[in-house]
Design a protein around this motif. Structure first.
Motif, PDB file in Angstrom:
ATOM      1  N   GLN A  82       0.836  -1.191   0.000  1.00 40.37           N
ATOM      2  CA  GLN A  82       0.000   0.000   0.000  1.00 40.37           C
ATOM      3  C   GLN A  82       0.874   1.245   0.000  1.00 40.37           C
ATOM      4  O   GLN A  82       1.811   1.368   0.786  1.00 40.37           O
ATOM      5  CB  GLN A  82      -0.906   0.007   1.230  1.00 40.37           C
ATOM      6  CG  GLN A  82      -1.844   1.172   1.270  1.00 40.37           C
ATOM      7  CD  GLN A  82      -2.681   1.182   2.542  1.00 40.37           C
ATOM      8  OE1 GLN A  82      -2.684   0.248   3.310  1.00 40.37           O
ATOM      9  NE2 GLN A  82      -3.394   2.269   2.736  1.00 40.37           N
ATOM     10  N   GLY A  83       0.595   2.166  -0.907  1.00 41.23           N
ATOM     11  CA  GLY A  83       1.349   3.413  -0.982  1.00 41.23           C
ATOM     12  C   GLY A  83       2.511   3.381  -1.958  1.00 41.23           C
ATOM     13  O   GLY A  83       3.176   4.385  -2.162  1.00 41.23           O
ATOM     14  N   VAL A  84       2.764   2.222  -2.561  1.00 42.05           N
ATOM     15  CA  VAL A  84       3.856   2.109  -3.536  1.00 42.05           C
ATOM     16  C   VAL A  84       3.257   1.908  -4.922  1.00 42.05           C
ATOM     17  O   VAL A  84       2.635   0.890  -5.203  1.00 42.05           O
ATOM     18  CB  VAL A  84       4.820   0.949  -3.201  1.00 42.05           C
ATOM     19  CG1 VAL A  84       5.889   0.809  -4.273  1.00 42.05           C
ATOM     20  CG2 VAL A  84       5.446   1.145  -1.832  1.00 42.05           C
ATOM     21  N   LYS A 114      14.054   4.720   3.056  1.00 39.35           N
ATOM     22  CA  LYS A 114      13.569   6.095   2.917  1.00 39.35           C
ATOM     23  C   LYS A 114      14.470   6.940   2.016  1.00 39.35           C
ATOM     24  O   LYS A 114      14.063   8.031   1.615  1.00 39.35           O
ATOM     25  CB  LYS A 114      13.437   6.752   4.293  1.00 39.35           C
ATOM     26  CG  LYS A 114      12.315   6.156   5.123  1.00 39.35           C
ATOM     27  CD  LYS A 114      11.999   6.881   6.409  1.00 39.35           C
ATOM     28  CE  LYS A 114      13.168   7.370   7.179  1.00 39.35           C
ATOM     29  NZ  LYS A 114      12.844   7.964   8.475  1.00 39.35           N
ATOM     30  N   VAL A 119       9.473   7.498  -0.635  1.00 40.07           N
ATOM     31  CA  VAL A 119       9.320   6.533   0.455  1.00 40.07           C
ATOM     32  C   VAL A 119       9.527   7.250   1.784  1.00 40.07           C
ATOM     33  O   VAL A 119      10.616   7.735   2.081  1.00 40.07           O
ATOM     34  CB  VAL A 119      10.322   5.360   0.333  1.00 40.07           C
ATOM     35  CG1 VAL A 119      10.171   4.400   1.511  1.00 40.07           C
ATOM     36  CG2 VAL A 119      10.127   4.631  -0.989  1.00 40.07           C
ATOM     37  N   LYS A 122       6.216   5.631   7.038  1.00 40.41           N
ATOM     38  CA  LYS A 122       5.101   4.675   7.029  1.00 40.41           C
ATOM     39  C   LYS A 122       5.248   3.675   5.878  1.00 40.41           C
ATOM     40  O   LYS A 122       5.068   2.466   6.057  1.00 40.41           O
ATOM     41  CB  LYS A 122       3.777   5.429   6.905  1.00 40.41           C
ATOM     42  CG  LYS A 122       2.560   4.537   7.108  1.00 40.41           C
ATOM     43  CD  LYS A 122       1.265   5.253   6.801  1.00 40.41           C
ATOM     44  CE  LYS A 122       0.899   6.259   7.857  1.00 40.41           C
ATOM     45  NZ  LYS A 122      -0.445   6.832   7.648  1.00 40.41           N
ATOM     46  N   THR A 123       5.604   4.171   4.704  1.00 38.33           N
ATOM     47  CA  THR A 123       5.771   3.293   3.542  1.00 38.33           C
ATOM     48  C   THR A 123       6.946   2.353   3.748  1.00 38.33           C
ATOM     49  O   THR A 123       6.862   1.159   3.426  1.00 38.33           O
ATOM     50  CB  THR A 123       5.956   4.128   2.258  1.00 38.33           C
ATOM     51  OG1 THR A 123       4.807   4.974   2.099  1.00 38.33           O
ATOM     52  CG2 THR A 123       6.102   3.251   1.037  1.00 38.33           C
ATOM     53  N   ARG A 126       5.840  -0.447   5.915  1.00 37.22           N
ATOM     54  CA  ARG A 126       4.974  -1.370   5.167  1.00 37.22           C
ATOM     55  C   ARG A 126       5.799  -2.277   4.255  1.00 37.22           C
ATOM     56  O   ARG A 126       5.501  -3.462   4.112  1.00 37.22           O
ATOM     57  CB  ARG A 126       3.960  -0.597   4.328  1.00 37.22           C
ATOM     58  CG  ARG A 126       2.791  -0.087   5.106  1.00 37.22           C
ATOM     59  CD  ARG A 126       1.699   0.390   4.145  1.00 37.22           C
ATOM     60  NE  ARG A 126       0.860   1.323   4.811  1.00 37.22           N
ATOM     61  CZ  ARG A 126       0.702   2.601   4.474  1.00 37.22           C
ATOM     62  NH1 ARG A 126       1.312   3.090   3.431  1.00 37.22           N
ATOM     63  NH2 ARG A 126      -0.085   3.384   5.155  1.00 37.22           N
TER      64      ARG A 126
END
Length: 191
Positions: A82-84, A114, A119, A122-123, A126
């Motif tokens: 999620q988020g990528v 990061k 990124v 939170k990502t 995940r």
């Protein structure tokens, strides 16, 4: 939405317009998005073989190119997080490479993750959780996946073609360390 319209392209590099390369295949020029590492390895007029992932969106169809199925497989796993999205996944491959991504996930190195564009904290968390879970499901440790990337680079530097290496890389026994994995792959390629 991911699609499997095109599995690979083999052709001649007709243009380089970062982050895209134009690959001529049978009279058609395909625009392919590549990581900066892959782009830096290409030269105009060079023959190239790329694993491809096709992403179909409402406003575009985008081809993403990879050196091999290992890189494409990591891209696919990153897209499940999620988020990528494709741009972030490609940015991670550009910044960290396959080996660096797997090492960062295995070591839970959030700072390293990061460092890739897009990124955040939170990502990164995940990615560690989801890729770690994917590795456990596949039964292949993250360190073994990273070693496969190194074996691939070694085989290419020895003059083997990516298309020769891909099936071998996928069959390397998970319990082998880097040196034994390379020996095993060389033996398989010579048979």
């Amino acid at each position: 939405m991911e699609s499997r319209l095109i599995g690979f392209l083999a052709g001649r590099v007709q243009g380089l317009e970062p982050p895209m390369a134009i690959v001529r295949v049978g009279g058609i020029g395909y625009e392919v998005a590549l990581s900066s590492a892959q782009l830096s390895r290409l030269a105009l007029g060079a023959e190239v073989e790329l694993s491809i992932r096709t992403i179909v969106r409402a406003d575009a169809i985008v081809l993403y190119g990879f050196a091999d199925v290992l890189e494409r497989s990591l891209f696919d796993e990153l897209l499940k997080v999620q988020g990528v999205g494709p741009s972030v996944a490609l940015g991670m491959l550009s910044t960290l490479g396959v080996q660096g991504c797997y090492e960062a996930v295995a070591g839970e190195d959030l700072a390293r993750l990061k460092s890739a564009p897009g990124v955040g904290e939170k990502t990164a968390r995940r990615i560690v959780v989801d890729l770690g879970a994917a590795a456990r499901r596949s039964g292949v440790p993250l360190t073994a996946l990273a070693a496969r990337s190194e074996v691939r680079e070694a085989l290419l530097s020895l003059g083997f073609r990516a298309s020769e290496c891909e099936p071998i890389l996928l069959r390397i026994p998970a319990e082998l360390g880097l040196e034994d994995a390379l020996k095993w792959a060389l033996k398989e390629l010579r048979n």
